[in-house]
Design a protein around this motif. Structure first.
Motif, PDB file in Angstrom:
ATOM      1  N   ALA A 194       0.830  -1.200   0.000  1.00  0.00           N
ATOM      2  CA  ALA A 194       0.000   0.000   0.000  1.00  0.00           C
ATOM      3  C   ALA A 194       0.865   1.249   0.000  1.00  0.00           C
ATOM      4  O   ALA A 194       0.424   2.322   0.372  1.00  0.00           O
ATOM      5  N   SER A 195       2.145   1.112  -0.386  1.00  0.00           N
ATOM      6  CA  SER A 195       3.041   2.266  -0.355  1.00  0.00           C
ATOM      7  C   SER A 195       4.069   2.145  -1.461  1.00  0.00           C
ATOM      8  O   SER A 195       4.084   1.187  -2.232  1.00  0.00           O
ATOM      9  N   SER A 196       4.954   3.111  -1.510  1.00  0.00           N
ATOM     10  CA  SER A 196       6.017   3.131  -2.518  1.00  0.00           C
ATOM     11  C   SER A 196       7.299   2.498  -1.992  1.00  0.00           C
ATOM     12  O   SER A 196       8.364   2.680  -2.567  1.00  0.00           O
ATOM     13  N   LEU A 197       7.214   1.763  -0.880  1.00  0.00           N
ATOM     14  CA  LEU A 197       8.398   1.151  -0.295  1.00  0.00           C
ATOM     15  C   LEU A 197       8.992   0.069  -1.189  1.00  0.00           C
ATOM     16  O   LEU A 197      10.119  -0.342  -0.998  1.00  0.00           O
ATOM     17  N   THR A 198       8.235  -0.388  -2.170  1.00  0.00           N
ATOM     18  CA  THR A 198       8.713  -1.437  -3.066  1.00  0.00           C
ATOM     19  C   THR A 198       9.814  -0.938  -3.980  1.00  0.00           C
ATOM     20  O   THR A 198      10.353  -1.710  -4.772  1.00  0.00           O
ATOM     21  N   SER A 199      10.191   0.325  -3.887  1.00  0.00           N
ATOM     22  CA  SER A 199      11.337   0.814  -4.673  1.00  0.00           C
ATOM     23  C   SER A 199      12.655   0.334  -4.077  1.00  0.00           C
ATOM     24  O   SER A 199      13.706   0.483  -4.689  1.00  0.00           O
ATOM     25  N   GLN A 200      12.603  -0.230  -2.867  1.00  0.00           N
ATOM     26  CA  GLN A 200      13.795  -0.761  -2.210  1.00  0.00           C
ATOM     27  C   GLN A 200      13.588  -2.240  -1.889  1.00  0.00           C
ATOM     28  O   GLN A 200      13.274  -2.625  -0.773  1.00  0.00           O
ATOM     29  N   ILE A 201      13.730  -3.084  -2.906  1.00  0.00           N
ATOM     30  CA  ILE A 201      13.564  -4.531  -2.743  1.00  0.00           C
ATOM     31  C   ILE A 201      14.953  -5.174  -2.738  1.00  0.00           C
ATOM     32  O   ILE A 201      15.723  -5.006  -3.681  1.00  0.00           O
ATOM     33  N   SER A 202      15.282  -5.893  -1.673  1.00  0.00           N
ATOM     34  CA  SER A 202      16.585  -6.563  -1.560  1.00  0.00           C
ATOM     35  C   SER A 202      16.454  -8.020  -1.980  1.00  0.00           C
ATOM     36  O   SER A 202      15.522  -8.716  -1.557  1.00  0.00           O
ATOM     37  N   TYR A 203      17.392  -8.472  -2.812  1.00  0.00           N
ATOM     38  CA  TYR A 203      17.429  -9.860  -3.269  1.00  0.00           C
ATOM     39  C   TYR A 203      18.749 -10.489  -2.815  1.00  0.00           C
ATOM     40  O   TYR A 203      19.826  -9.945  -3.060  1.00  0.00           O
ATOM     41  N   LEU A 204      18.668 -11.629  -2.169  1.00  0.00           N
ATOM     42  CA  LEU A 204      19.852 -12.352  -1.717  1.00  0.00           C
ATOM     43  C   LEU A 204      19.841 -13.747  -2.338  1.00  0.00           C
ATOM     44  O   LEU A 204      18.861 -14.489  -2.183  1.00  0.00           O
ATOM     45  N   PHE A 205      20.920 -14.091  -3.047  1.00  0.00           N
ATOM     46  CA  PHE A 205      21.032 -15.386  -3.727  1.00  0.00           C
ATOM     47  C   PHE A 205      21.975 -16.285  -2.915  1.00  0.00           C
ATOM     48  O   PHE A 205      23.110 -15.892  -2.598  1.00  0.00           O
ATOM     49  N   TYR A 206      21.491 -17.496  -2.598  1.00  0.00           N
ATOM     50  CA  TYR A 206      22.265 -18.419  -1.773  1.00  0.00           C
ATOM     51  C   TYR A 206      22.540 -19.729  -2.502  1.00  0.00           C
ATOM     52  O   TYR A 206      21.732 -20.178  -3.325  1.00  0.00           O
ATOM     53  N   LYS A 207      23.691 -20.344  -2.165  1.00  0.00           N
ATOM     54  CA  LYS A 207      24.016 -21.689  -2.646  1.00  0.00           C
ATOM     55  C   LYS A 207      24.120 -22.610  -1.438  1.00  0.00           C
ATOM     56  O   LYS A 207      24.671 -22.235  -0.403  1.00  0.00           O
ATOM     57  N   GLY A 208      23.575 -23.823  -1.602  1.00  0.00           N
ATOM     58  CA  GLY A 208      23.600 -24.791  -0.509  1.00  0.00           C
ATOM     59  C   GLY A 208      22.205 -25.047   0.017  1.00  0.00           C
ATOM     60  O   GLY A 208      21.379 -24.140   0.073  1.00  0.00           O
ATOM     61  N   HIS A 263      29.497 -25.587  -9.469  1.00  0.00           N
ATOM     62  CA  HIS A 263      28.237 -24.837  -9.422  1.00  0.00           C
ATOM     63  C   HIS A 263      27.046 -25.776  -9.231  1.00  0.00           C
ATOM     64  O   HIS A 263      25.942 -25.330  -8.917  1.00  0.00           O
ATOM     65  N   THR A 264      27.283 -27.071  -9.451  1.00  0.00           N
ATOM     66  CA  THR A 264      26.227 -28.051  -9.172  1.00  0.00           C
ATOM     67  C   THR A 264      25.815 -27.938  -7.708  1.00  0.00           C
ATOM     68  O   THR A 264      26.654 -27.846  -6.818  1.00  0.00           O
ATOM     69  N   GLY A 265      24.520 -27.943  -7.461  1.00  0.00           N
ATOM     70  CA  GLY A 265      24.068 -27.855  -6.084  1.00  0.00           C
ATOM     71  C   GLY A 265      22.695 -27.237  -5.954  1.00  0.00           C
ATOM     72  O   GLY A 265      21.967 -27.059  -6.937  1.00  0.00           O
ATOM     73  N   TYR A 266      22.341 -26.906  -4.724  1.00  0.00           N
ATOM     74  CA  TYR A 266      21.038 -26.355  -4.403  1.00  0.00           C
ATOM     75  C   TYR A 266      21.124 -24.843  -4.257  1.00  0.00           C
ATOM     76  O   TYR A 266      22.059 -24.314  -3.673  1.00  0.00           O
ATOM     77  N   TYR A 267      20.103 -24.166  -4.789  1.00  0.00           N
ATOM     78  CA  TYR A 267      20.067 -22.707  -4.764  1.00  0.00           C
ATOM     79  C   TYR A 267      18.720 -22.229  -4.234  1.00  0.00           C
ATOM     80  O   TYR A 267      17.691 -22.901  -4.391  1.00  0.00           O
ATOM     81  N   SER A 268      18.760 -21.049  -3.627  1.00  0.00           N
ATOM     82  CA  SER A 268      17.528 -20.415  -3.159  1.00  0.00           C
ATOM     83  C   SER A 268      17.768 -18.910  -3.128  1.00  0.00           C
ATOM     84  O   SER A 268      18.903 -18.436  -3.246  1.00  0.00           O
ATOM     85  N   CYS A 269      16.688 -18.170  -2.953  1.00  0.00           N
ATOM     86  CA  CYS A 269      16.830 -16.719  -2.822  1.00  0.00           C
ATOM     87  C   CYS A 269      15.879 -16.199  -1.751  1.00  0.00           C
ATOM     88  O   CYS A 269      14.853 -16.826  -1.443  1.00  0.00           O
ATOM     89  N   VAL A 270      16.247 -15.057  -1.194  1.00  0.00           N
ATOM     90  CA  VAL A 270      15.449 -14.396  -0.169  1.00  0.00           C
ATOM     91  C   VAL A 270      15.133 -12.987  -0.640  1.00  0.00           C
ATOM     92  O   VAL A 270      16.018 -12.276  -1.140  1.00  0.00           O
ATOM     93  N   VAL A 271      13.859 -12.591  -0.488  1.00  0.00           N
ATOM     94  CA  VAL A 271      13.425 -11.235  -0.860  1.00  0.00           C
ATOM     95  C   VAL A 271      13.071 -10.494   0.424  1.00  0.00           C
ATOM     96  O   VAL A 271      12.359 -11.014   1.282  1.00  0.00           O
ATOM     97  N   LYS A 272      13.595  -9.246   0.538  1.00  0.00           N
ATOM     98  CA  LYS A 272      13.322  -8.432   1.722  1.00  0.00           C
ATOM     99  C   LYS A 272      12.778  -7.067   1.308  1.00  0.00           C
ATOM    100  O   LYS A 272      13.319  -6.417   0.418  1.00  0.00           O
TER     101      LYS A 272
END
Length: 347
Positions: A62-76, A104-113
């Motif tokens: 409900a705001s313009s805070l989505t202009s600051q979206i953090s993405y973190l990419f993880y391996k493992g 680079h073979t392995g498990y990956y995930s990401c986190v959105v903040k």
């Protein structure tokens, strides 16, 4: 005047607190839906290929805070290694692997903040077909004194952690592991060894990816040279041609240190009779002198110690009783006289 300034400051502070409270209320209105991790090409690739990791999210706010979206990419599988972090106003972000490695073979995930809200994708598996890089082993120093330490370093600069490192030692050409396997979030690891007389003198290493069934080839075998800290060790007892009671008995223990030793620390020298300490000092030479008696007969040791390394020489000392020497001389004289008396000279 001071009171008016104080009132203005309190008013400004109140407005700042209200803005922070409003911002927090707006953040509470952010909803993060359907966070996903995808690969291109999907799920499998070859060594050297270009791979794109995409993290996407559906944000309701409900705001313009989505202009600051953090993405973190993880391996493992347990988000072991943070690969990349970005900030964007878009509801998706990408990380590109320009030249994929087998690790680079392995498990990956990401986190959105967004603000104080965070959401994580499910774990996805990527398979990169090909061989792991053959690691490189270095040893420092290559020439080492017994009692010192060496540092083994294994590195695979092209591979991506987490990696499992294994060191090997060689005896008669046969490898056996050195210590435990080491899993690290770096692409290199070090292992320290204390050098003893039994220390092996050839080493190599190999690596394995956490999500791989196969290992790399072993690195080249690197050898070390182990030297005794004592280049010369001497033990002398005087007189050399028999010791009698009343003689001056001198026992000397001497060492010369290896040229590789730069430390000013002197070795510890000891002279022992059996297990009894006769003399000790930190020096390159010690002497023990006394007037000899029959009680000095026994086994003597010259022991040199440096940095928990020791070397020992043993010798036996026999001190003849002075009365035995006198009796022996009389017997010899009598025998000579009797032989002379019994000799018949022709006319």
């Amino acid at each position: 005047m001071l009171r008016a300034i104080t009132m203005v400051l309190m008013l400004l502070l109140s407005k700042v607190c209200k803005l922070d409270s409003l911002k927090a209320d707006l953040q509470q209105g952010v909803t993060l839906n359907n966070v996903q991790m995808k690969f291109a090409p999907e799920t499998s690739a070859e060594v050297g290929s270009r791979i794109t990791l995409t993290c996407s999210v559906n944000i309701v706010a409900a705001s313009s805070l989505t202009s600051q979206i953090s993405y973190l990419f993880y391996k493992g599988p347990g988000s072991d290694v943070l690969l990349n972090s970005t900030v964007s106003s878009e509801q998706r972000s990408q990380v590109t692997i320009e030249s994929a490695r087998a690790s680079h073979t392995g498990y990956y995930s990401c986190v959105v903040k967004v603000g104080n809200k965070a959401a994580k994708s499910e774990v996805s598996h990527l398979d990169v077909a090909g061989k792991l890089q053959t690691p490189r082993i270095t040893i420092h120093p290559l020439k080492v004194i017994m009692g010192s330490q060496i540092e083994l370093r294994c590195e695979a600069v092209e591979e991506v952690p987490p990696l499992e490192f294994i060191f090997y030692k060689y005896k008669k050409g046969q490898p056996s592991p050195v210590g435990d396997k080491t899993v690290t979030s770096r692409n290199s690891v070090t292992h320290t060894l204390k050098v003893t007389e039994a220390t092996d003198q050839a080493y190599s290493c190999k690596i394995k990816g956490r999500s791989l069934e196969t290992s790399s080839n072993c690195s080249e075998i690197v050898g070390i040279t182990v030297q005794d800290p004592f280049s010369r060790h001497a033990f002398t007892i005087e007189p050399k041609n028999g010791i009698h009671e009343g003689d001056k008995l001198t026992i000397t223990c001497t060492v010369r240190m290896s040229s590789l030793i730069t430390s000013q620390m002197k070795p510890q020298l000891m002279i022992l009779k059996g297990v009894t300490l006769m003399k000790r000092n930190y020096s390159l030479e010690i002497k023990y002198s006394k007037v000899a008696s029959s009680k000095d007969t026994g086994n003597y040791s010259c022991i040199a110690m440096w940095n928990q390394t020791s070397k020992s020489i043993q010798k036996q000392v026999i001190v003849a009783d002075s009365t035995q020497g006198t009796v022996a001389s009389i017997k010899t004289l009598v025998t000579a006289l009797l032989l002379g008396a019994c000799t018949i000279h022709p006319d």
